[in-house]
Scaffold this active site. Sequence first.
Site, short mmCIF file in Angstrom:
data_model
loop_
_atom_site.label_atom_id
_atom_site.label_comp_id
_atom_site.label_asym_id
_atom_site.label_seq_id
_atom_site.Cartn_x
_atom_site.Cartn_y
_atom_site.Cartn_z
N GLU A 199 -2.50 -18.24 23.28
CA GLU A 199 -3.12 -17.45 24.36
C GLU A 199 -2.12 -16.93 25.38
O GLU A 199 -2.49 -16.48 26.46
CB GLU A 199 -4.19 -18.30 25.07
N LYS A 331 -19.10 -17.60 25.41
CA LYS A 331 -18.32 -16.94 24.34
C LYS A 331 -19.36 -16.40 23.37
O LYS A 331 -20.04 -17.19 22.70
CB LYS A 331 -17.44 -17.95 23.62
P1 PGA Z 1 -10.56 -21.57 21.08
O1 PGA Z 1 -10.20 -22.33 22.43
O2 PGA Z 1 -10.79 -20.16 21.34
O3 PGA Z 1 -9.33 -21.86 20.27
O4 PGA Z 1 -11.76 -22.28 20.54
C1 PGA Z 1 -10.43 -21.88 23.68
C2 PGA Z 1 -11.07 -22.94 24.50
O5 PGA Z 1 -11.23 -24.10 24.09
O6 PGA Z 1 -11.48 -22.64 25.62
ZN ZN Z 2 -12.39 -24.77 26.00
#
Ligand code: PGA
Ligand code: ZN
Length: 414
Positions: A199, A331
């Site tokens: 990220e 998400k």
């Molecule tokens: P991920 O992690 O997109 O790899 O699931 C992001 C998070 O845990 O916030």
């Molecule tokens: Zn998370």
Amino acid sequence: MPLITTLKSRIVYNSRGNQTVEVDIITDDRYIGRACAPSGASVGKHEAQSFPQNEPLRAIQVLNSHLGKFIGAEASDPKAIFEIIKNIDSTPSYNIIGGSMAYALSIAAVDSASKALGIPLANLLRNNKPCKSPFPLGNFLGGGAHAGPGTPDIQEILVCPIGAADIKQALEMNFYVHRELRKLLENEDKSFTNGRGDEGAWAPRVNNDKALELAERSIKNSGFEIGSDLALGIDFAASSLWNGDNQRYEYRRQEMSRDTDEQIEFVNSLVQRYNLIYIEDPVHEEDFESMAEITRRNQKCIVTGDDMLVTNKERVIEASKYGACSGAILKVNQAGTLYEALLFSEECKRKNLKIITSHRSGESVDSHISHIAVATQSKMIKSGIVGGERVAKLNELLRLTEYGLIDGMADLSS
Ligand code: PGA
Ligand code: ZN
């Protein structure tokens, strides 16, 4: 009203170089909407399955055998698109068509509709609610599932410019401390390669304690005040530390482990020591009781469920029975469709949970989540600090401000 006239999908690649699906939806024979599905590395047990049999191509084949069902559908209506997808795949985890395809279809539809209607997507989704800018919550030092050996067990140390007057200032504050932290890491370890995780956060060879200490120092060295200008947060992603067999949280890189009580104490002590404004998944995804205890004892901190809530309305209802969580990660691909994610956001508001709209570690350069964050009145947007696919979301907030759609920063206190 924009009606779907053409629809196609393809395999493309995400920021990790892994295959994913992208969908084009054309309305009224001329307005192209496009969306590409992101994907996670630390995936919640209860989130939608990304692809049928882990095969992106399979998702495309399933869609291709049902294309006709979408023709003539109203693209601006997330519920209408959800119903068509459910008609193809009624499994709760989208085992047949895949959550990634559900994501790409539902976002491409509204993307196309917003173009047909000549309005930004945020406007299409917002239902006349006031639009404030979410604060950018940026991962600036990390490890766990997003980086290699030697990095901290804690997945993400986050920074939020809570004192910023506008989004431009907020972004610049985050960029500044991200750079300052690099200098500190270079001083700490002469062999630091400036390596970054998935990220864009620095991924140094330091343990959790050192990582937090340097993160704090980067803010102070930048001349900012912790707690009024910028504040720290942590995503523990504790489900990836949890070993159900011995019932312990294993910090393997630090060669130690904690039982549940010790984990709760550890979390509470970090909130106090670093004045954390935000913590995410401090305990594993099924432990609503411990999450409730942490929420009770840290009322000034946003205690957020990601793997715990998986953008699922029913999980919010369940968590609320315990008093677990004061914040909720949104998400869309955890839920599958945009419609389900919007139902989740409404439930979060009913239960007084602050919404944090988030990217995934495997991303595209799409910026729809910036519109979704604004339209759902998210307090924060978690989308990293640097990296093209991260900055794409942040730059979109600058554009929305310029269009006059955003009027000031979100209120973190209410
Ligand atoms: P991920 O992690 O997109 O790899 O699931 C992001 C998070 O845990 O916030
Ligand atoms: Zn998370």
